[in-house]
Design a protein around this motif. Structure first.
Motif, mmCIF file in Angstrom:
data_model
loop_
_atom_site.group_PDB
_atom_site.id
_atom_site.type_symbol
_atom_site.label_atom_id
_atom_site.label_comp_id
_atom_site.label_asym_id
_atom_site.label_seq_id
_atom_site.Cartn_x
_atom_site.Cartn_y
_atom_site.Cartn_z
ATOM 1 N N HIS A 11 -2.658 -1.715 -7.982
ATOM 2 C CA HIS A 11 -3.709 -2.443 -7.046
ATOM 3 C C HIS A 11 -2.482 -2.134 -5.560
ATOM 4 O O HIS A 11 -1.725 -3.333 -5.531
ATOM 5 C CB HIS A 11 -2.864 -4.226 -7.812
ATOM 6 C CG HIS A 11 -4.187 -4.234 -9.721
ATOM 7 N ND1 HIS A 11 -4.269 -4.899 -9.602
ATOM 8 C CD2 HIS A 11 -3.196 -3.504 -10.368
ATOM 9 C CE1 HIS A 11 -4.606 -5.438 -10.942
ATOM 10 N NE2 HIS A 11 -4.260 -4.430 -11.559
ATOM 11 N N ALA A 12 -3.089 -1.975 -4.536
ATOM 12 C CA ALA A 12 -2.205 -1.904 -3.473
ATOM 13 C C ALA A 12 -2.436 -2.599 -2.538
ATOM 14 O O ALA A 12 -3.995 -3.447 -2.740
ATOM 15 C CB ALA A 12 -2.414 -0.401 -2.837
ATOM 16 N N VAL A 51 1.956 -10.601 1.711
ATOM 17 C CA VAL A 51 1.502 -11.040 1.032
ATOM 18 C C VAL A 51 2.341 -11.048 -0.274
ATOM 19 O O VAL A 51 1.509 -10.512 -1.333
ATOM 20 C CB VAL A 51 -0.258 -10.207 0.580
ATOM 21 C CG1 VAL A 51 -1.043 -10.529 2.187
ATOM 22 C CG2 VAL A 51 -0.153 -9.107 0.709
ATOM 23 N N GLU A 52 3.485 -10.487 -0.643
ATOM 24 C CA GLU A 52 3.844 -10.771 -1.452
ATOM 25 C C GLU A 52 3.506 -11.965 -2.721
ATOM 26 O O GLU A 52 4.192 -11.496 -3.917
ATOM 27 C CB GLU A 52 5.903 -11.411 -1.331
ATOM 28 C CG GLU A 52 6.166 -9.861 -0.582
ATOM 29 C CD GLU A 52 5.489 -10.050 1.735
ATOM 30 O OE1 GLU A 52 4.890 -11.351 1.750
ATOM 31 O OE2 GLU A 52 6.292 -9.438 2.430
ATOM 32 N N LEU A 53 3.911 -13.537 -1.852
ATOM 33 C CA LEU A 53 2.971 -14.467 -3.023
ATOM 34 C C LEU A 53 1.808 -13.979 -4.175
ATOM 35 O O LEU A 53 2.359 -14.529 -5.531
ATOM 36 C CB LEU A 53 3.411 -15.955 -2.575
ATOM 37 C CG LEU A 53 4.775 -16.714 -2.198
ATOM 38 C CD1 LEU A 53 4.863 -17.949 -1.898
ATOM 39 C CD2 LEU A 53 6.045 -16.415 -3.586
ATOM 40 N N ASP A 54 0.864 -14.058 -3.734
ATOM 41 C CA ASP A 54 -0.040 -13.312 -3.415
ATOM 42 C C ASP A 54 0.067 -11.897 -4.735
ATOM 43 O O ASP A 54 -0.364 -12.166 -6.151
ATOM 44 C CB ASP A 54 -1.450 -12.809 -2.989
ATOM 45 C CG ASP A 54 -2.033 -14.205 -2.248
ATOM 46 O OD1 ASP A 54 -1.480 -15.699 -2.192
ATOM 47 O OD2 ASP A 54 -2.276 -14.001 -1.087
ATOM 48 N N ILE A 74 0.594 -1.241 0.258
ATOM 49 C CA ILE A 74 -0.035 -0.116 0.215
ATOM 50 C C ILE A 74 0.832 1.076 0.224
ATOM 51 O O ILE A 74 0.929 1.877 -1.279
ATOM 52 C CB ILE A 74 -0.950 -0.010 1.375
ATOM 53 C CG1 ILE A 74 -2.507 -1.014 0.896
ATOM 54 C CG2 ILE A 74 -1.769 1.410 1.821
ATOM 55 C CD1 ILE A 74 -2.695 -0.993 2.934
ATOM 56 N N PRO A 75 1.968 1.834 1.111
ATOM 57 C CA PRO A 75 2.285 2.861 0.462
ATOM 58 C C PRO A 75 3.030 2.951 -0.885
ATOM 59 O O PRO A 75 3.718 4.110 -0.594
ATOM 60 C CB PRO A 75 2.967 2.895 2.841
ATOM 61 C CG PRO A 75 3.245 1.441 3.005
ATOM 62 C CD PRO A 75 2.222 0.479 1.683
ATOM 63 N N ALA A 93 13.318 -8.100 -0.913
ATOM 64 C CA ALA A 93 11.685 -7.565 -1.622
ATOM 65 C C ALA A 93 10.880 -8.245 -2.457
ATOM 66 O O ALA A 93 10.972 -9.630 -1.865
ATOM 67 C CB ALA A 93 12.184 -5.789 -2.534
ATOM 68 N N MET A 94 10.412 -7.475 -3.767
ATOM 69 C CA MET A 94 9.254 -8.553 -4.750
ATOM 70 C C MET A 94 10.022 -8.404 -5.660
ATOM 71 O O MET A 94 9.386 -10.198 -6.080
ATOM 72 C CB MET A 94 9.114 -7.593 -4.992
ATOM 73 C CG MET A 94 7.285 -7.083 -4.038
ATOM 74 S SD MET A 94 6.217 -8.545 -3.118
ATOM 75 C CE MET A 94 5.678 -9.050 -4.404
#
Length: 249
Positions: free
Chosen positions: A51-52, A57-60, A36-37, A87-88
């Motif tokens: 899409h925040a 829920v990184e894998l989602d 979100i941020p 991170a992602m």
């Protein structure tokens, strides 16, 4: 329409520290996905869907990004700092490895950003000027005994250490426990840098010797860098500089 997926780093906070490569990808994206941020740092515009989602829920997020790219969307997954450092990027590749074979043919790129530890180091001087390591103190995805073991070994090897996620409401005593490990392994006054919200209007820097370091000096917006035994301070009227010499005896 041919889709693609970019995993991008937004840097430590100041828009001037977002790379031109990342800015170009965001300008061409149809979808931006992230915590979100971080998504809130991307300006809305026509033709862009934001899409925040919440933390953990990184894998989602990664699966959604891959699904949208496979459907022809131009997708940017955003992280703060650099997407390859706690991170992602790793989450996207975990989802890619476990997902449908067709996803492996997607155009996927990782767009680097300025990490929190490098931004903090630059503000203070050059405390990471010689050998160093980075350790994430969150135990969400790894056991606490492993964290303590890695910290102890890094201290015994005399690395400067950059600590990510040093303290949270769920782990209020984590950093104090780490300082106890460090004091046991390093009986000296090496400096500890608390760099909070670097590059934003809330930025603050504080340096104390290891024996005086307290967990309450940090929060989740703080990067903590513990120097090696060689890390030095240069006193200056405009503010002290912290650096680790390029050579070791």
């Amino acid at each position: 329409m041919t889709g693609w997926l970019a995993v991008a780093g937004l840097g430590p906070g100041n828009e001037a520290l977002v790379t031109p490569e990342v800015s170009a990808a965001l300008a061409d994206a149809t979808d931006v996905i992230g915590y979100i941020p971080y998504v809130a740092r991307v300006a809305p515009r026509q033709g862009l869907t934001l899409h925040a989602s919440d933390n953990r829920v990184e894998l989602d997020r990664a699966r959604l990004a891959l699904e949208l790219a496979a459907a022809g969307h131009r997708v940017v997954v955003v992280s703060s700092g650099d997407p390859g450092v706690f991170a992602m990027a790793a989450a996207v590749f975990e989802a890619l490895e476990a997902g449908p074979e067709a996803w492996r043919s997607l155009a996927i790129s990782v767009l680097p950003g300025i990490t929190a530890m490098l931004a903090a180091s630059a503000r203070a001087g050059a405390p990471l000027g010689h050998d160093f390591c980075a350790i994430n103190l969150s135990d969400n995805l790894k056991p606490w005994p492993l964290i303590e073991r890695r910290v102890r070994l890094a201290a015994e090897a005399d690395f400067a250490i950059a600590f990510y996620n040093p303290r949270s409401r769920a782990r209020p005593d984590a950093l104090d426990r780490i300082f106890a490990v460090l004091r046991d392994a390093c009986a000296d006054d090496r400096p500890v840098l608390f760099a909070r919200a670097v590059s934003t209007p809330e930025e603050s820097l504080r340096v104390v010797p290891l024996p005086q370091a307290l967990g309450e000096m940090a929060d989740m917006r703080t990067m903590v860098i513990v120097g090696s035994s060689l890390t030095r301070t240069i006193a200056r009227p405009a503010g002290d500089l912290l650096y680790t010499p390029r050579s070791a005896p």
